[in-house]
Design a protein around this motif. Structure first.
Motif, PDB file in Angstrom:
ATOM      1  N   GLN A 150       9.227  35.288   1.785  1.00 53.93           N
ATOM      2  CA  GLN A 150       9.098  36.739   1.792  1.00 53.93           C
ATOM      3  C   GLN A 150       7.943  37.091   0.871  1.00 53.93           C
ATOM      4  O   GLN A 150       7.896  36.659  -0.286  1.00 53.93           O
ATOM      5  CB  GLN A 150      10.357  37.445   1.299  1.00 53.93           C
ATOM      6  CG  GLN A 150      10.222  38.972   1.328  1.00 53.93           C
ATOM      7  CD  GLN A 150      11.358  39.702   0.641  1.00 53.93           C
ATOM      8  OE1 GLN A 150      12.234  39.084   0.028  1.00 53.93           O
ATOM      9  NE2 GLN A 150      11.360  41.016   0.721  1.00 53.93           N
ATOM     10  N   ILE A 151       6.993  37.860   1.392  1.00 50.70           N
ATOM     11  CA  ILE A 151       5.844  38.295   0.603  1.00 50.70           C
ATOM     12  C   ILE A 151       5.889  39.813   0.512  1.00 50.70           C
ATOM     13  O   ILE A 151       5.825  40.513   1.526  1.00 50.70           O
ATOM     14  CB  ILE A 151       4.525  37.838   1.242  1.00 50.70           C
ATOM     15  CG1 ILE A 151       4.498  36.310   1.365  1.00 50.70           C
ATOM     16  CG2 ILE A 151       3.326  38.321   0.418  1.00 50.70           C
ATOM     17  CD1 ILE A 151       3.300  35.771   2.116  1.00 50.70           C
ATOM     18  N   ILE A 152       6.036  40.326  -0.700  1.00 48.91           N
ATOM     19  CA  ILE A 152       6.077  41.771  -0.938  1.00 48.91           C
ATOM     20  C   ILE A 152       4.686  42.232  -1.324  1.00 48.91           C
ATOM     21  O   ILE A 152       4.091  41.720  -2.268  1.00 48.91           O
ATOM     22  CB  ILE A 152       7.097  42.121  -2.036  1.00 48.91           C
ATOM     23  CG1 ILE A 152       8.505  41.650  -1.636  1.00 48.91           C
ATOM     24  CG2 ILE A 152       7.105  43.620  -2.315  1.00 48.91           C
ATOM     25  CD1 ILE A 152       9.547  41.840  -2.711  1.00 48.91           C
ATOM     26  N   ILE A 153       4.172  43.193  -0.579  1.00 54.87           N
ATOM     27  CA  ILE A 153       2.822  43.710  -0.831  1.00 54.87           C
ATOM     28  C   ILE A 153       2.927  44.861  -1.829  1.00 54.87           C
ATOM     29  O   ILE A 153       3.298  45.982  -1.485  1.00 54.87           O
ATOM     30  CB  ILE A 153       2.162  44.201   0.480  1.00 54.87           C
ATOM     31  CG1 ILE A 153       2.268  43.136   1.580  1.00 54.87           C
ATOM     32  CG2 ILE A 153       0.709  44.575   0.218  1.00 54.87           C
ATOM     33  CD1 ILE A 153       1.518  41.867   1.312  1.00 54.87           C
ATOM     34  N   LEU A 154       2.630  44.596  -3.081  1.00 53.77           N
ATOM     35  CA  LEU A 154       2.611  45.655  -4.090  1.00 53.77           C
ATOM     36  C   LEU A 154       1.325  46.461  -3.995  1.00 53.77           C
ATOM     37  O   LEU A 154       1.335  47.682  -4.149  1.00 53.77           O
ATOM     38  CB  LEU A 154       2.755  45.058  -5.493  1.00 53.77           C
ATOM     39  CG  LEU A 154       4.043  44.296  -5.782  1.00 53.77           C
ATOM     40  CD1 LEU A 154       4.021  43.760  -7.216  1.00 53.77           C
ATOM     41  CD2 LEU A 154       5.266  45.173  -5.547  1.00 53.77           C
ATOM     42  N   ILE A 190       8.342  49.915  -9.402  1.00 48.35           N
ATOM     43  CA  ILE A 190       9.099  51.146  -9.658  1.00 48.35           C
ATOM     44  C   ILE A 190       9.046  52.066  -8.449  1.00 48.35           C
ATOM     45  O   ILE A 190      10.058  52.654  -8.044  1.00 48.35           O
ATOM     46  CB  ILE A 190       8.545  51.856 -10.912  1.00 48.35           C
ATOM     47  CG1 ILE A 190       8.829  51.024 -12.167  1.00 48.35           C
ATOM     48  CG2 ILE A 190       9.149  53.257 -11.049  1.00 48.35           C
ATOM     49  CD1 ILE A 190       8.171  51.563 -13.421  1.00 48.35           C
ATOM     50  N   LYS A 191       7.877  52.195  -7.852  1.00 47.12           N
ATOM     51  CA  LYS A 191       7.716  53.071  -6.687  1.00 47.12           C
ATOM     52  C   LYS A 191       8.607  52.632  -5.532  1.00 47.12           C
ATOM     53  O   LYS A 191       9.216  53.465  -4.837  1.00 47.12           O
ATOM     54  CB  LYS A 191       6.249  53.088  -6.254  1.00 47.12           C
ATOM     55  CG  LYS A 191       5.940  54.071  -5.140  1.00 47.12           C
ATOM     56  CD  LYS A 191       4.448  54.080  -4.836  1.00 47.12           C
ATOM     57  CE  LYS A 191       4.125  55.065  -3.716  1.00 47.12           C
ATOM     58  NZ  LYS A 191       2.658  55.074  -3.423  1.00 47.12           N
ATOM     59  N   ILE A 192       8.718  51.328  -5.309  1.00 40.64           N
ATOM     60  CA  ILE A 192       9.585  50.814  -4.243  1.00 40.64           C
ATOM     61  C   ILE A 192      11.038  51.147  -4.541  1.00 40.64           C
ATOM     62  O   ILE A 192      11.794  51.585  -3.655  1.00 40.64           O
ATOM     63  CB  ILE A 192       9.393  49.300  -4.084  1.00 40.64           C
ATOM     64  CG1 ILE A 192       8.001  48.998  -3.521  1.00 40.64           C
ATOM     65  CG2 ILE A 192      10.465  48.705  -3.164  1.00 40.64           C
ATOM     66  CD1 ILE A 192       7.658  47.526  -3.464  1.00 40.64           C
ATOM     67  N   PHE A 193      11.462  50.976  -5.791  1.00 39.94           N
ATOM     68  CA  PHE A 193      12.842  51.304  -6.150  1.00 39.94           C
ATOM     69  C   PHE A 193      13.096  52.811  -6.015  1.00 39.94           C
ATOM     70  O   PHE A 193      14.187  53.224  -5.580  1.00 39.94           O
ATOM     71  CB  PHE A 193      13.153  50.820  -7.557  1.00 39.94           C
ATOM     72  CG  PHE A 193      13.593  49.392  -7.624  1.00 39.94           C
ATOM     73  CD1 PHE A 193      14.886  49.032  -7.280  1.00 39.94           C
ATOM     74  CD2 PHE A 193      12.718  48.395  -8.011  1.00 39.94           C
ATOM     75  CE1 PHE A 193      15.307  47.708  -7.329  1.00 39.94           C
ATOM     76  CE2 PHE A 193      13.117  47.068  -8.069  1.00 39.94           C
ATOM     77  CZ  PHE A 193      14.416  46.719  -7.723  1.00 39.94           C
TER      78      PHE A 193
END
Length: 546
Positions: A22-26, A67-70
């Motif tokens: 899984q690759i999360i694009i920040l 933080i923005k994702i949460f």
């Protein structure tokens, strides 16, 4: 669908049956917006969400993006019952009388978004994001020390007080020295590392070996070093434009340039032709240009192979990189040689690589970056090496079934093949129209059916799945566009490979989306070269599954 615990409300979320990564694009961009610069999180899906199970690859933007994702997905979190094992008693008189007892209690879990299924120890977005930062992320794998790749991490280190362990920064030695000298130096930022004067000790350095440390690992994992629970890395240096002054962070003219089949570089304006389908790079240069002065050297960046220790699958992630055709020190061909063996063996699931500009950007203004024409040319080099390996095995139509060592070290047959000019029947000459100014400058929008395609289950099974959060990743594959038959598609050397585009530089102007323009140009070049790969333009705040 609920294969990964997400609700069916996540329309557009498609996940393969058993993804390895899984690759999360920040951060998907390359600036100049400081809130959308390079930052990725990678984890092995076999480890779930456990301590030290997440790897950060570059961190131009980091904690703020988490933080923005949460903040976006925390409202959808739900209470779930979890089983907790605890000791009922403590040892008495040396006898261990503690027997495990189980108790069920509800716990708040993320239900949607990149952090789906993560059990939340806190109530607020900031506190939970800090938990991910402090506890789940173990290592920061840095491709090069430019601010748009390290600024977020440097600032975020202030949140490492009262933690139990140091954060680890892993990179090639030149990048470590640059970070040590120019960031954690007590002037630009406090020396929060564990080296040098006034060291605080929040961060430790891990200097990687260019090409991998052959003393580590075994078999297909030889040369790799563990960087977090479940993931190991091997890095190659690549070139990222000219370095105009003397410093510790400089590349050099290397013998690898000629080993890869290139002649020394004489000008950033090249008259060479590149063949997209075979990967051949005709190094004939115009003799009218003067040789570059020795003060100019190639700036070092890196490309990293990440290996999932559970499945043996790999993903290749590039830092900023320029085309070998205009480089002072062309060395990306080494990476493609390594990648070809992995792709031939069915191990390489995807490539994350930059494409900073559209094709209107001239070679003299690349600043160490790629455009669609150059990216497809580079992928053509990979395709040529895959086909060469298939020919050596006597399986020209089956490049994905080949088993070869994938540690990137050259064998006699590999070296001979890399130096041997391609034979005529392996070379497909590009037509003039494929690189004409009209093609390069055309601000053409992609077709609706391609740019806004929702991946099907069949697409998912090929390898890469895109998780959407409000806006879809833009994807395309040549088989959707050209209606090629299954038989003809199977002969394409990069069939099934997912190429995820990162580091697009926002022009900050009105008009057509640069992402759509770059995708359209990649589509056009891919149709002409018939490589068979799928392009995905990454979007911040989303996940890609490989």
């Amino acid at each position: 669908m609920k294969a990964d615990g997400r609700s069916s409300a996540d329309a557009g979320t498609v996940q393969p049956a058993s993804p390895a990564f899984q690759i999360i694009i920040l951060g998907a961009g390359g600036g100049p917006n400081e809130d959308n610069v390079t930052g990725l999180l990678v984890r092995s899906t076999a480890r779930q969400w456990t301590r030290d199970s997440v790897l950060a690859v570059d961190a131009g933007v980091h904690l703020a993006a988490i933080i923005k994702i949460f903040e976006e997905h925390l409202p959808q979190a739900s209470l779930r019952k979890t089983t907790v094992t605890s000791a009922a008693a403590t040892p008495v008189n040396g006898d261990n009388l503690s027997t495990p007892t189980e108790s069920s209690r509800p716990k708040l879990c993320m239900a949607t978004g990149p952090f789906a299924n993560l059990e939340l120890p806190h109530e607020t977005a900031k506190a939970n994001a800090t938990y991910v930062f402090r506890s789940l992320i173990s290592t920061y794998l840095i491709t090069h020390p430019h601010l748009d790749h390290v600024a977020g991490f440097a600032i975020n280190t202030a949140a490492l007080q009262q933690t139990l362990r140091r954060k680890r920064v892993a990179a090639l030695p030149s990048t470590i020295e640059a970070i040590k000298e120019h960031i954690f130096n007590g002037v630009i930022w406090p020396n929060l590392s564990d080296e040098g004067d006034g060291a605080v000790g929040f961060v430790s350095y891990d200097r990687l070996v260019d090409g991998g440390n052959v003393a580590l690992g075994d078999g297909e994992g030889r040369g790799y070093i563990e960087v977090c629970d479940g993931l190991a890395v091997k890095g190659w240096s690549v070139s990222h434009g000219e370095c105009m002054r003397h410093s510790h962070h400089q590349g050099s003219y290397s013998s690898e340039s000629t080993e890869a089949g290139y002649t020394p570089y004489y000008s950033r304006r090249s008259s060479s032709r590149k063949d997209l389908s075979s990967g051949s790079m005709d190094s004939a240069r115009s003799q009218s240009f003067s040789q570059v002065s020795p003060e100019k050297k190639a700036y070092d960046s890196a490309a990293y192979f990440l290996r999932d220790e559970h499945t043996g699958k790999e993903v290749l992630i590039f830092g900023d990189v320029e085309p070998d055709s205009v480089s002072l020190n062309p060395r990306t061909a080494r990476v493609w040689q390594d990648a070809a063996a992995k792709l031939s063996a069915g191990l390489l699931t995807g490539v994350l690589i930059e494409c900073s500009y559209d094709d209107s950007q001239p070679d003299s203004m690349l600043f160490g970056h790629l455009t669609p024409r150059h990216l497809v040319t580079e992928l053509g080099v990979l395709a040529g090496k895959v086909k060469a390996l298939a020919v050596l095995d006597g399986k020209p139509g089956s490049p994905r079934k080949r088993k070869r060592p994938s540690n990137g070290h050259t064998f006699p047959s590999d070296e001979l093949q890399s130096r041997r000019p391609p034979s005529r029947h392996h070379v497909r000459r590009r037509t003039r129209s494929s690189v004409s100014p009209s093609t390069a400058l055309r601000p053409e929008s992609p077709r609706q059916s391609s740019s806004e395609m929702v991946l099907t289950k069949e697409d998912a099974e090929l390898g890469s799945i895109v998780e959407e959060h409000g806006s879809s990743h833009r994807t395309t594959n040549s088989r959707h566009e050209g209606g090629a038959s299954k038989q003809s598609a199977s002969t394409k050397p990069l069939e099934g490979l997912k190429v995820i585009i990162i580091h697009i530089k926002d022009p900050l102007r009105d008009g057509s989306s640069l992402e759509e323009m770059i995708l359209a140009q990649l589509q056009e070049h891919e149709r002409e070269s018939q490589l068979g790969c799928t392009f995905i333009v990454s979007q911040s705040g989303t996940s890609i599954w490989l």
